[in-house]
Write an enzyme that holds these catalytic residues in place. Structure first.
Site, short mmCIF file in Angstrom:
data_model
loop_
_atom_site.label_atom_id
_atom_site.label_comp_id
_atom_site.label_asym_id
_atom_site.label_seq_id
_atom_site.Cartn_x
_atom_site.Cartn_y
_atom_site.Cartn_z
N HIS A 270 0.83 -1.20 0.00
CA HIS A 270 0.00 0.00 0.00
C HIS A 270 0.88 1.26 0.00
O HIS A 270 0.73 2.14 -0.84
CB HIS A 270 -0.91 -0.04 1.24
CG HIS A 270 -1.80 1.16 1.39
ND1 HIS A 270 -3.14 1.10 1.11
CD2 HIS A 270 -1.56 2.42 1.79
CE1 HIS A 270 -3.68 2.30 1.33
NE2 HIS A 270 -2.74 3.11 1.75
N GLU A 271 1.80 1.32 0.94
CA GLU A 271 2.63 2.52 1.05
C GLU A 271 3.56 2.66 -0.16
O GLU A 271 3.83 3.76 -0.61
CB GLU A 271 3.45 2.50 2.35
CG GLU A 271 2.62 2.45 3.64
CD GLU A 271 1.52 3.51 3.75
OE1 GLU A 271 1.68 4.61 3.19
OE2 GLU A 271 0.48 3.22 4.40
N HIS A 274 1.74 4.58 -2.73
CA HIS A 274 1.82 6.03 -2.48
C HIS A 274 3.18 6.58 -2.94
O HIS A 274 3.27 7.64 -3.54
CB HIS A 274 1.68 6.32 -0.99
CG HIS A 274 0.26 6.29 -0.48
ND1 HIS A 274 -0.74 7.07 -1.02
CD2 HIS A 274 -0.32 5.61 0.54
CE1 HIS A 274 -1.87 6.85 -0.35
NE2 HIS A 274 -1.65 5.96 0.59
N GLU A 300 -4.85 7.92 -2.67
CA GLU A 300 -5.36 6.61 -2.23
C GLU A 300 -5.69 5.72 -3.43
O GLU A 300 -5.64 4.49 -3.33
CB GLU A 300 -6.58 6.80 -1.32
CG GLU A 300 -6.88 5.64 -0.39
CD GLU A 300 -5.85 5.38 0.72
OE1 GLU A 300 -4.89 6.17 0.85
OE2 GLU A 300 -6.01 4.39 1.43
MG MG Z 1 -3.09 5.35 2.23
#
Ligand code: MG
Length: 508
Positions: A270-271, A274, A300
Site C-alpha cells: 500500500h505505502e 503512495h 489513495e
Molecule cells: Mg493510504
C-alpha cells in the site's frame, strides 16, 4: 530566466521563483515530521512541536507577503495559461484563501487544541476511556464548525471541510456515492457469506512469524517492484505511512506484529503505491506547488491499486510463496500443504470486523460511511459529542451487524479526529473506487493486470500509471485528472464490477 518546459507565463515564472523558499520550508518540515514517527527520541516532542509551529507561522508570513500575494492575484487574471500554469494558480489560490479567511488566532487555537487532543486521544484509547477525550473532541468539533463558517460553503457546512481534503467535493455528492455503492456491497457481502468461499477465519492469521524474515520479504517485494534505494527508504513506525520529501526522496514505513503477516505485507505494498506516485511526478515539477500533495483521493487510488490488484493477486502470492514459507516453521508447514490457494484465501478473507484498517475490500466502505454519517451529524449539531460512543455502536451494528465491546475498538480507534481532520475519511473510500477506474483503463489497453504481475511485467503497469496519473503531480483535481487523462467521469461502476466479478467467481 531559463526556459521551462511547462511554465511560460512571466508572472507564473516569477511566482515559482519566489515559491522556492516556501517549498524549502515545507521540505524540511516534512523531514521533521517523518523523524517524529520514526527515530526521534520521545522526549524531543516538546521542542519539535514548537519548531514545527514556528515553521508554519513563518510559512504563512512569507506566503502573505504583499508582493507574493499580488503576483498570485495578477496570475488569476492571466489569459491563455496551460494546464500546468492553471494548476499553480489553482493551488496557490486555495492556500491564499485559507490563509486569508482563517484568522491567525484561529490557526493557533486549532494547533494548540489538536496537539493536546492527540495526546489525550492516545491515553483515552489506551485506557478505553472516552471521557478523557470527550472535552477535546468537543472543542475540535466547535473549531471545525467555525472553520466551515470562515471558509464558506454553498449548502452544507460539511462541504467546506470535505473540500479541504478532496477539492471540489460536496456532502451531497458523497451521499449519492454511498447510496450507489452501499446496496450493491451489502448484496455482495450476503452472496459471499452464503457461498462459504471467503471464510470467516483463517489459520494463517494466528501463526507467528520471524521479524527478520519479514523484513527480508519486504525487501524482496520492493525489489520486485523495481524500487530504487537511491530515492526510497523503508522504515518501521507505529502506523504505516508515506512521507514524500521531494520527487527523489520518499520515505515509507511498515509495521510488524507477532503474528498475522498479511498486515505488514499489504501495508508495505500500500505505502509503496503512495511512494511510486510521488516518485514518478514529472521531474520538471520539482520545487513547485505541483510537486506538493495531490488530493487525498488521487493518492489513495494509487496505494489501493497496488494493495488490492497486485498484492492480493494469485500471481503475486505465487511469486512470494517461497519467501512467505520462510516466515516461520508453522507457516512453512501450512504453505507446503495448502499452496497458493491457502495463502490467497488468507489475503482475501471477507468478514465484518470492528477495525477499519483491517477491513477487507468490501466491508471497508461501511466503516467509512459510518464515519461520514457521524461527522456530518456532528457538524450539523444533530449529534452531541457526549453521545458518540452510543451512536457509534448503534451505527456499526446497523451496517455490519457487530458491536464493539470497548471504545478502543469502537469510537476511539482512529487518530483522525484528534488531529482535527474532520472531512478526511470519505477520501479513503472514493480513492479506492477510483483505483477501479485506472484498472479498467489499463486493462482496455494492456489486458488483465495479473498478466503483468511479474518481474518484467510490473514495469508496464508502472509506466502506464506514470503516463496517466503520476507525471501530472497535483496539476489537476481528482475529477479533472480523470477527464484529462482517460476522458472519464468519476463513476463507482468500474470498481463495483471488479468486486462483483472477483467475489462471485469460484475462488481459484
Ligand atoms: Mg493510504
Amino acid at each position: 530566466m531559463k526556459k521551462h518546459p511547462h511554465f511560460k507565463n512571466k508572472t507564473i515564472l516569477e511566482i515559482l521563483e519566489n515559491y522556492k523558499t516556501l517549498w524549502a520550508l515545507g521540505h524540511l518540515g516534512s523531514l521533521a515530521g517523518w523523524d517524529i514517527e520514526t527515530y526521534m527520541p520521545q522526549k524531543g516532542i516538546r521542542e519539535r512541536g514548537e519548531s514545527l509551529a514556528k515553521l508554519s507561522s513563518l510559512s504563512q508570513k512569507i506566503f502573505l507577503d504583499k508582493s507574493f500575494v499580488s503576483l498570485i492575484k495578477k496570475a488569476q487574471k492571466a489569459r491563455g495559461l496551460n494546464d500546468y500554469e492553471k494548476g499553480v494558480v489553482r493551488k496557490l489560490t486555495r492556500e491564499l484563501k485559507q490563509y486569508e479567511k482563517l484568522p491567525a488566532e484561529f490557526l493557533e487555537e486549532f494547533e494548540r487544541t489538536t496537539s493536546q487532543a492527540k495526546l489525550s486521544w492516545r491515553q483515552a484509547k489506551k485506557e478505553n476511556n472516552f471521557k478523557l477525550f470527550e472535552p477535546h473532541l468537543k472543542k475540535i468539533v466547535e473549531l471545525s464548525r467555525k472553520q466551515a463558517e470562515y471558509l464558506g460553503y454553498k449548502e452544507h457546512p460539511y462541504d467546506a471541510l470535505i473540500d479541504l481534503f478532496e477539492e471540489g467535493w460536496t456532502t451531497k455528492e458523497v451521499e449519492d456515492y454511498f447510496n450507489t455503492i452501499q446496496p450493491r456491497l451489502t448484496q455482495l457481502l450476503g452472496h459471499i457469506r452464503s457461498s462459504g468461499n471467503y471464510q470467516q477465519e483463517h489459520p494463517l492469521e494466528h501463526m507467528p512469524y520471524d521479524k527478520n524474515r519479514a523484513a527480508k520479504l519486504n525487501q524482496n517485494i520492493l525489489e520486485f517492484l523495481n524500487y530504487d534505494p537511491g530515492t526510497l527508504r523503508l522504515d518501521v513506525s507505529a502506523h504505516p505511512f508515506t512521507q514524500g520529501l521531494g520527487i527523489d526522496d520518499v520515505r515509507i514505513t511498515t509495521w510488524y506484529h507477532d503474528k498475522d503477516f498479511a498486515r505488514f505485507l499489504l501495508a508495505t505494498i500500500h505505502e509503496y503505491g503512495h511512494a511510486l506516485h510521488k516518485l514518478q511526478y514529472d521531474k520538471n515539477l520539482a520545487f513547485t506547488p505541483l510537486s506538493a500533495w495531490t488530493t487525498l483521493g488521487i493518492g489513495e487510488s494509487q496505494s489501493r491499486f497496488w494493495e488490492n490488484f497486485v498484492g492480493r493477486s494469485q500471481k503475486f502470492i505465487k511469486t512470494f510463496q517461497g519467501n512467505i514459507a520462510e516466515l516461520s516453521p508453522q507457516i512453512k508447514r501450512y504453505v507446503q500443504k495448502h499452496g497458493t490457494e491457502g495463502v490467497y484465501r488468507y489475503l482475501n478473507l471477507v468478514r465484518p470486523g470492528l477495525i477499519r484498517v483491517e477491513a477487507d475490500e468490501i466491508t471497508y466502505h461501511s466503516h467509512i460511511k459510518l464515519r461520514f454519517d457521524i461527522e456530518k451529524s456532528l457538524v450539523e449539531g444533530s449529534v452531541k459529542v457526549k453521545d458518540l460512543p452510543e451512536v457509534w455502536n448503534e451505527t456499526i451494528k446497523k451496517y455490519l451487524g457487530i458491536k464493539p465491546k470497548t471504545h478502543t475498538e469502537g469510537v476511539l480507534q482512529d487518530i483522525h479526529w484528534s488531529m482535527g481532520a474532520i472531512g478526511y475519511f470519505p477520501t479513503y473510500s472514493i480513492g479506492t473506487f477510483v483505483s477501479g477506474i485506472w484498472k479498467d483503463e489499463f486493462e482496455k489497453k494492456h489486458g488483465n493486470i495479473e498478466q503483468h504481475v511479474s518481474r518484467k511485467g510490473v514495469k508496464n503497469i508502472q509506466d502506464w500509471l506514470a503516463k496517466r496519473v503520476h507525471r501530472y503531480g497535483s496539476t489537476y483535481t481528482l475529477k479533472d485528472l480523470l477527464h484529462a487523462s482517460v476522458k472519464r467521469n468519476f463513476d463507482p461502476e468500474s470498481n463495483l464490477k471488479y468486486l462483483e466479478k472477483k467475489y462471485k467467481r469460484p475462488l481459484i
